[in-house]
Enzyme design. Structure first.
Site, PDB file in Angstrom:
ATOM      1  N   GLN A  87       0.624  -1.219  -0.210  1.00  0.00           N
ATOM      2  CA  GLN A  87      -0.502   0.259  -0.341  1.00  0.00           C
ATOM      3  C   GLN A  87       0.733   1.298  -0.074  1.00  0.00           C
ATOM      4  OE1 GLN A  87      -3.795  -0.498   2.655  1.00  0.00           O
ATOM      5  NE2 GLN A  87      -1.678  -1.955   3.738  1.00  0.00           N
ATOM      6  N   HIS A 105      -1.331   1.432  -4.515  1.00  0.00           N
ATOM      7  CA  HIS A 105      -2.002   2.837  -4.120  1.00  0.00           C
ATOM      8  C   HIS A 105      -1.363   3.759  -4.588  1.00  0.00           C
ATOM      9  CE1 HIS A 105      -3.774   1.977   0.014  1.00  0.00           C
ATOM     10  NE2 HIS A 105      -4.430   1.526  -0.772  1.00  0.00           N
ATOM     11  N   CYS A 113      -0.656  11.425 -16.623  1.00  0.00           N
ATOM     12  CA  CYS A 113      -1.205  12.309 -17.132  1.00  0.00           C
ATOM     13  C   CYS A 113      -2.970  12.166 -17.616  1.00  0.00           C
ATOM     14  CB  CYS A 113      -0.737  12.526 -18.798  1.00  0.00           C
ATOM     15  SG  CYS A 113      -1.277  13.827 -20.123  1.00  0.00           S
ATOM     16  N   THR A 172       0.729  -3.187   8.803  1.00  0.00           N
ATOM     17  CA  THR A 172      -0.764  -1.994   7.889  1.00  0.00           C
ATOM     18  C   THR A 172      -2.135  -1.962   9.176  1.00  0.00           C
ATOM     19  OG1 THR A 172      -2.252  -1.824   6.584  1.00  0.00           O
ATOM     20  CG2 THR A 172      -1.137  -3.830   6.902  1.00  0.00           C
ATOM     21  N   SER A 173      -2.245  -1.367   9.441  1.00  0.00           N
ATOM     22  CA  SER A 173      -3.708  -0.891  10.235  1.00  0.00           C
ATOM     23  C   SER A 173      -4.888  -1.852  10.391  1.00  0.00           C
ATOM     24  CB  SER A 173      -3.734   0.620  11.020  1.00  0.00           C
ATOM     25  OG  SER A 173      -4.588   0.576   9.632  1.00  0.00           O
ATOM     26  N   ASN A 197       2.778  -6.852  13.149  1.00  0.00           N
ATOM     27  CA  ASN A 197       2.611  -5.048  13.514  1.00  0.00           C
ATOM     28  C   ASN A 197       3.128  -5.137  14.271  1.00  0.00           C
ATOM     29  OD1 ASN A 197       1.288  -3.315  11.308  1.00  0.00           O
ATOM     30  ND2 ASN A 197      -0.201  -3.436  13.124  1.00  0.00           N
ATOM     31  N   GLU A 199       1.530  -3.556  16.911  1.00  0.00           N
ATOM     32  CA  GLU A 199       0.548  -3.648  17.708  1.00  0.00           C
ATOM     33  C   GLU A 199       0.060  -4.187  16.996  1.00  0.00           C
ATOM     34  OE1 GLU A 199      -0.389   0.699  18.209  1.00  0.00           O
ATOM     35  OE2 GLU A 199      -1.271   0.171  16.461  1.00  0.00           O
TER      36      GLU A 199
HETATM   37  N1  APR Z   1       7.336  -2.432  12.977  1.00  0.00           N
HETATM   38  C1  APR Z   1       5.891  -2.913  12.166  1.00  0.00           C
HETATM   39  N2  APR Z   1       4.240  -2.013  12.319  1.00  0.00           N
HETATM   40  C2  APR Z   1       4.919  -0.834  12.825  1.00  0.00           C
HETATM   41  C3  APR Z   1       5.620  -0.287  12.932  1.00  0.00           C
HETATM   42  C4  APR Z   1       7.308  -1.025  12.623  1.00  0.00           C
HETATM   43  N3  APR Z   1       8.009  -0.364  13.385  1.00  0.00           N
HETATM   44  N4  APR Z   1       5.834   0.810  13.307  1.00  0.00           N
HETATM   45  C5  APR Z   1       3.794   1.517  13.265  1.00  0.00           C
HETATM   46  N5  APR Z   1       3.419  -0.240  12.818  1.00  0.00           N
HETATM   47  C6  APR Z   1       2.399  -0.048  12.629  1.00  0.00           C
HETATM   48  C7  APR Z   1       1.047   0.844  13.195  1.00  0.00           C
HETATM   49  O1  APR Z   1       0.962   0.158  14.372  1.00  0.00           O
HETATM   50  C8  APR Z   1       0.248   0.585  12.467  1.00  0.00           C
HETATM   51  O2  APR Z   1      -0.928  -0.369  13.003  1.00  0.00           O
HETATM   52  O3  APR Z   1       1.945   0.183  10.968  1.00  0.00           O
HETATM   53  C9  APR Z   1       0.672   0.319  10.921  1.00  0.00           C
HETATM   54  C10 APR Z   1       0.156   1.971  10.171  1.00  0.00           C
HETATM   55  O4  APR Z   1      -1.288   1.730   9.969  1.00  0.00           O
HETATM   56  P1  APR Z   1      -1.307   3.344   8.938  1.00  0.00           P
HETATM   57  O5  APR Z   1      -0.460   4.384   9.615  1.00  0.00           O
HETATM   58  O6  APR Z   1      -2.332   3.178   8.733  1.00  0.00           O
HETATM   59  O7  APR Z   1      -0.506   2.723   7.594  1.00  0.00           O
HETATM   60  P2  APR Z   1      -1.552   2.223   6.283  1.00  0.00           P
HETATM   61  O8  APR Z   1      -1.807   0.689   6.991  1.00  0.00           O
HETATM   62  O9  APR Z   1      -0.745   1.895   5.404  1.00  0.00           O
HETATM   63  O10 APR Z   1      -1.860   2.398   5.322  1.00  0.00           O
HETATM   64  C11 APR Z   1      -3.553   2.162   4.110  1.00  0.00           C
HETATM   65  O11 APR Z   1      -4.063   4.366   4.700  1.00  0.00           O
HETATM   66  O12 APR Z   1      -4.446   6.613   4.023  1.00  0.00           O
HETATM   67  C12 APR Z   1      -4.116   5.375   3.147  1.00  0.00           C
HETATM   68  O13 APR Z   1      -3.581   4.678   1.033  1.00  0.00           O
HETATM   69  C13 APR Z   1      -3.062   5.246   2.821  1.00  0.00           C
HETATM   70  O14 APR Z   1      -1.632   3.133   1.925  1.00  0.00           O
HETATM   71  C14 APR Z   1      -2.713   3.432   3.292  1.00  0.00           C
HETATM   72  C15 APR Z   1      -3.323   3.263   3.829  1.00  0.00           C
END
Ligand code: APR
Length: 230
Positions: A87, A105, A113, A172-173, A197, A199
């Protein structure tokens, strides 16, 4: 052994790329509605271009971390039996040695373009409204999938999940669909799943196994396990 790995912002966090869902709910000081929607772009293209130009320029200051490098090692052994779906719009997987990455993404290093529909690798700026190398019209926009737009590569991703033996979600969250639903797709097909992850993610209960900690520690360890079993 066929593996699909889904990555999110957490895999790049230890490289210094900020994640999206920080405590303040802003993306680098901006509301996502302003910088990550077609409506935001139409309302203020200058702001949106400046935002992505800054993100693109910032790629020069970051480097792949041990999680990216471990996935590059895994791809070197598994080849096309590994599908990395990200993503993330950075290029850290590629710089970490992975070459077959599906950027669902979009990518900062690509421009699209709006006049002719072609995409181009783009390392410069867009705020100065350069002419499209294909058609000459100044309608280039960041090749980023904004909220409300259709993610890329969905057919290839679904096909890869359907053939996988293992689905792994890293950093990813689990807040944004369709990516957040891939684990449900894997589960429905009886494919084993692993979450790595910091958490528990929003969808953590869908996974067969979850390991919580930093991607830079846990991903190399997991890759060593997989390679040791081959
Ligand atoms: N190692 C593992 N996990 C981590 C670390 C780390 N060092 N640091 C942070 N995280 C985890 C956080 O706990 C969180 O659960 O990574 C996750 C990041 O979550 P988001 O910020 O929501 O990112 P993501 O899941 O990639 O977002 C998805 O949302 O805003 C849109 O298009 C955008 O691609 C993005 C999509």
């Amino acid at each position: 052994m066929r593996i699909v790995v889904l990555t999110g912002a957490g895999v790049s966090a230890e490289s210094g790329v900020p994640t999206f869902r920080d405590a303040d709910g802003l993306w680098e000081g901006h509301r996502v509605e302003d910088v990550a929607t077609p409506e935001g772009y139409d309302a203020d293209p200058g702001l949106v271009h400046a935002f992505y130009d800054a993100r693109r320029a910032a790629l020069a200051d970051v480097a792949p971390n041990p999680a990216h490098l471990a996935l590059g090692r895994l791809e070197a052994v598994l080849g096309h039996d590994l599908t990395i779906v990200t993503q993330n719009v950075d290029d850290l997987h590629e710089r970490g040695g992975a070459h077959h990455v599906l950027h669902m993404h979009g990518e900062l290093l690509s421009a699209w373009c709006r006049a002719c529909g072609h995409r181009f690798r783009w390392e410069g700026t867009l705020a100065d409204r350069p002419a499209c190398p294909g058609c000459g019209v100044s309608e280039l926009r960041p090749d980023i999938v904004w909220f409300g737009e259709m993610p890329y590569e969905m057919d290839r991703i679904s096909a890869a999940i359907a053939e996988a033996d293992l689905f792994v979600s890293i950093g990813t969250s689990g807040a944004v669909y369709p990516a957040a639903g891939f684990v449900i797709e894997a589960r429905a097909r009886g494919i084993r799943s692993l979450e790595i992850n910091l958490e528990p993610s929003e969808g953590t209960h869908w996974f067969d196994e979850a390991r919580h900690g930093k991607a830079g520690d846990l991903v190399p360890r997991w890759v060593d396990e997989v390679l040791g079993r081959l």
